[in-house]
Design an enzyme around this catalytic site. Structure first.
Site, PDB file in Angstrom:
ATOM      1  N   GLY A  24      10.604  -1.381  54.112  1.00 20.73           N
ATOM      2  CA  GLY A  24      10.114  -1.065  52.757  1.00 20.73           C
ATOM      3  C   GLY A  24       9.985   0.436  52.540  1.00 20.73           C
ATOM      4  N   SER A  26      12.212   2.772  51.163  1.00 17.28           N
ATOM      5  CA  SER A  26      12.940   3.545  50.154  1.00 17.28           C
ATOM      6  C   SER A  26      12.451   3.276  48.736  1.00 17.28           C
ATOM      7  CB  SER A  26      14.436   3.220  50.230  1.00 17.28           C
ATOM      8  OG  SER A  26      15.003   3.849  51.334  1.00 17.28           O
ATOM      9  N   GLU A 179      22.966  13.301  49.433  1.00 20.09           N
ATOM     10  CA  GLU A 179      23.101  11.929  49.939  1.00 20.09           C
ATOM     11  C   GLU A 179      24.555  11.618  50.278  1.00 20.09           C
ATOM     12  OE1 GLU A 179      20.299   9.472  50.046  1.00 20.09           O
ATOM     13  OE2 GLU A 179      19.023  11.225  49.834  1.00 20.09           O
ATOM     14  N   ARG A 219      17.864  11.604  43.954  1.00 14.39           N
ATOM     15  CA  ARG A 219      17.979  12.079  45.341  1.00 14.39           C
ATOM     16  C   ARG A 219      18.943  13.252  45.501  1.00 14.39           C
ATOM     17  NH1 ARG A 219      18.214   7.082  49.631  1.00 14.39           N
ATOM     18  NH2 ARG A 219      16.925   5.550  48.567  1.00 14.39           N
ATOM     19  N   HIS A 255      21.748   5.571  44.280  1.00 13.59           N
ATOM     20  CA  HIS A 255      22.952   6.355  44.561  1.00 13.59           C
ATOM     21  C   HIS A 255      23.988   5.990  43.499  1.00 13.59           C
ATOM     22  CE1 HIS A 255      21.744   6.292  49.064  1.00 13.59           C
ATOM     23  NE2 HIS A 255      21.503   7.497  48.582  1.00 13.59           N
ATOM     24  N   CYS A 376      28.283   1.023  50.958  1.00 10.31           N
ATOM     25  CA  CYS A 376      27.276   1.856  51.649  1.00 10.31           C
ATOM     26  C   CYS A 376      27.597   1.960  53.126  1.00 10.31           C
ATOM     27  CB  CYS A 376      25.892   1.237  51.553  1.00 10.31           C
ATOM     28  SG  CYS A 376      25.263   1.068  49.902  1.00 10.31           S
TER      29      CYS A 376
HETATM   30  O1  SUG Z   1      18.893   5.053  51.608  1.00 10.80           O
HETATM   31  N1  SUG Z   1      18.042   1.771  52.545  1.00 10.80           N
HETATM   32  C1  SUG Z   1      19.053   2.779  52.284  1.00 10.80           C
HETATM   33  C2  SUG Z   1      20.242   2.130  51.634  1.00 10.80           C
HETATM   34  C3  SUG Z   1      21.403   3.078  51.518  1.00 10.80           C
HETATM   35  C4  SUG Z   1      22.512   2.528  50.703  1.00 10.80           C
HETATM   36  N2  SUG Z   1      23.569   3.477  50.636  1.00 10.80           N
HETATM   37  C5  SUG Z   1      24.372   3.674  49.579  1.00 10.80           C
HETATM   38  N3  SUG Z   1      24.104   3.208  48.382  1.00 10.80           N
HETATM   39  N4  SUG Z   1      25.416   4.417  49.755  1.00 10.80           N
HETATM   40  C6  SUG Z   1      18.487   3.897  51.416  1.00 10.80           C
HETATM   41  O2  SUG Z   1      17.655   3.609  50.544  1.00 10.80           O
HETATM   42  C7  SUG Z   1      15.969   0.954  53.493  1.00 10.80           C
HETATM   43  C8  SUG Z   1      15.221   1.057  54.795  1.00 10.80           C
HETATM   44  C9  SUG Z   1      14.024   0.157  54.841  1.00 10.80           C
HETATM   45  O3  SUG Z   1      13.344  -0.025  53.838  1.00 10.80           O
HETATM   46  O4  SUG Z   1      13.753  -0.366  55.952  1.00 10.80           O
HETATM   47  C10 SUG Z   1      17.002   2.059  53.352  1.00 10.80           C
HETATM   48  O5  SUG Z   1      16.872   3.104  53.910  1.00 10.80           O
END
Ligand code: SUG
Length: 453
Positions: A24, A26, A179, A219, A255, A376
């Site tokens: 949880g 992000s 990012e 971001r 993103h 991703c």
């Molecule tokens: O950065 N999730 C990543 C997902 C990244 C997706 N990447 C792209 N869209 N390119 C982020 O938010 C969740 C980790 C957690 O809650 O345990 C996390 O980091």
């Protein structure tokens, strides 16, 4: 027109690490928030990721693998003042003192390699080399600890300096929030021809009262894209910077690759993806009159932005599979089939007069539950045969490597991880034993801190 060299797109997927969990962590990522504290399945997650790689390798794509990072990350804990006579003691000290902070240094988030770096192919750069800038990922603490090791990995794999140039991640605070490739698209007529690079930002850092999301963080900044453009030696006339729609970020598109995907001359995106869609099209056409752009804008009245985000319609891979005669395939998460509006749109798309002639679905549910779809999980590296031949590590997926990695996962990964399991100090040794063996399988050298003393 410049001469085309024979180049192709390789996809380097992140191998999902042994501590894959739902922290949880992000803010602004709906799936991450929604699934916080669920029990994760690390073995299933890693095998799902490997099957996706195998699916594309079997279709004839060049498929690379990037190893997971070391987690829990003891060097970060030590920098934050946690001590102990052994690393295990450091881990126990930190997990007992501040379990929430500890969860951050356990995240397997390096799996989402679209955020690992921005990559510019040699056809676009002044010195004719492929340029890499690891993303600093400053917006989220658990991700901000990735860039040093990412840079080390990229340098080990793309080691030949005649072909590859590596930059450090950008310095500073969120003013230069980066990012990586998730906010970067490259258009071209052919992979080996000079392209046009599109950087998408969420806000301008040095402008007061500029347009920005209200609810969730932007971001990536405009200034970041400009810095990467300079570092990579890109031609300013063939580089475009546009702003992501703050409405999309506030709806959960943290993103740009959650609302847009490109390949060659095709751009597939949601109506709400950018602040000015028509201006974006004009800028691209002006920057690259030699490219016959094909824009597919998905209207909000057919696919509401919330459905696009829930289903990850755009977090798909748009590919020219070998032998496809210029026709494109869209590889989507199975969730896009299960959401009525996106499935109906895809059925229409396949029948319509657009270059996307085939849609395929892949199950990456363990990653999706943290907001990470097929796009991703991969970092695109456009390269030539010569550049590929210079890679001496074992990072390109073959049947043998697939078998070796699958057995490695079966041997070392846990079936399940609950939030309490994550506090188990045995995870440290389990992960290190696994990663040590992995560096031997991949012949990649001592990339991890624990291997360097
Ligand atoms: O950065 N999730 C990543 C997902 C990244 C997706 N990447 C792209 N869209 N390119 C982020 O938010 C969740 C980790 C957690 O809650 O345990 C996390 O980091």
């Amino acid at each position: 027109m410049t001469k085309s060299v024979n180049a192709f797109e390789a996809n380097f997927d992140g191998l999902i690490g042994p501590t894959h969990n739902y922290g949880g962590l992000s803010q602004g990522n709906i799936a991450s928030q929604h699934n916080a504290a669920q029990v994760s399945k690390p073995k299933e997650a890693a095998l799902e990721g490997l099957l996706k790689m195998k699916f594309l390798a079997d279709k004839g794509m060049v498929q690379g693998v990037l190893p997971p990072h070391e987690r829990p990350h003891v060097p970060t804990l030590k920098k934050l003042g946690f001590s102990g006579s052994t690393d295990r003691d450091v881990v126990i000290n930190a997990s007992e003192t501040n379990p929430l902070l500890y969860r951050n240094v356990c995240s397997a988030s390096s799996m989402w390699t679209a955020n690992a770096a921005t990559v510019s192919p040699s056809a676009d750069t002044q010195d004719g080399r492929v340029h890499f800038t690891p993303a600093n990922l400053t917006a989220m603490f658990h991700r901000s600890i990735e860039p040093v090791v990412t840079g080390r990995m990229l340098q080990s794999i793309f080691a030949d300096e005649t072909h590859f140039a590596h930059h450090s991640h950008l310095p500073g605070a969120t003013h230069f929030g980066d990012e990586g490739a998730a906010n970067h698209n490259r258009f071209c007529s052919d992979y080996g021809l000079s392209g046009v690079e599109l950087f998408v930002y969420g806000k301008e850092a040095f402008v007061k009262d500029g347009l920005a999301p209200k609810k969730f963080p932007a971001r990536q900044t405009y200034e970041t894209g400009r810095a990467v453009e300079r570092l990579h030696g890109l031609n300013g006339h063939r580089t475009v910077h546009v702003q992501q729609n703050p409405e999309a970020i506030d709806a959960g598109a943290f993103h740009n690759d959650v609302v847009a995907v490109s390949n060659k001359n095709v751009f597939f995106y949601h109506e709400k993806a950018f602040v000015h869609n028509t201006q974006m099209q004009d800028q691209l056409r002006t920057a690259a009159p030699d490219i016959d752009f094909h824009f597919i804008e998905v209207p909000a009245n057919r696919v509401p932005i919330q459905d696009a985000i829930k289903s990850y319609l755009f977090n798909s891979q748009l590919l020219n599979l070998p032998g496809s005669e210029g026709q494109m395939t869209l590889l989507l998460p199975v969730e896009a089939k299960e959401t009525p509006s996106t499935f109906a749109y895809l059925q229409w798309l396949e029948e319509s007069n657009h270059p996307i002639k085939e849609v395929s679905f892949i199950d990456v549910r363990q990653s999706m539950s943290n907001g990470g779809g097929p796009a991703c999980l991969r970092l695109r590296v456009v390269m030539t045969e010569k550049q590929k031949a210079s890679i001496k590590t074992n990072n390109i997926l073959t049947d043998t490597l697939f078998k070796d990695l699958s057995s490695w996962v079966e041997k070392h990964y846990r079936d399940e991880l609950s939030p309490e399991d994550l506090l188990d100090p045995n995870l440290l040794d389990e992960s290190r034993t696994a990663l040590d063996e992995l560096t031997q399988i991949m012949n990649i050298g001592s990339i991890y801190d624990f291997q360097r003393g």
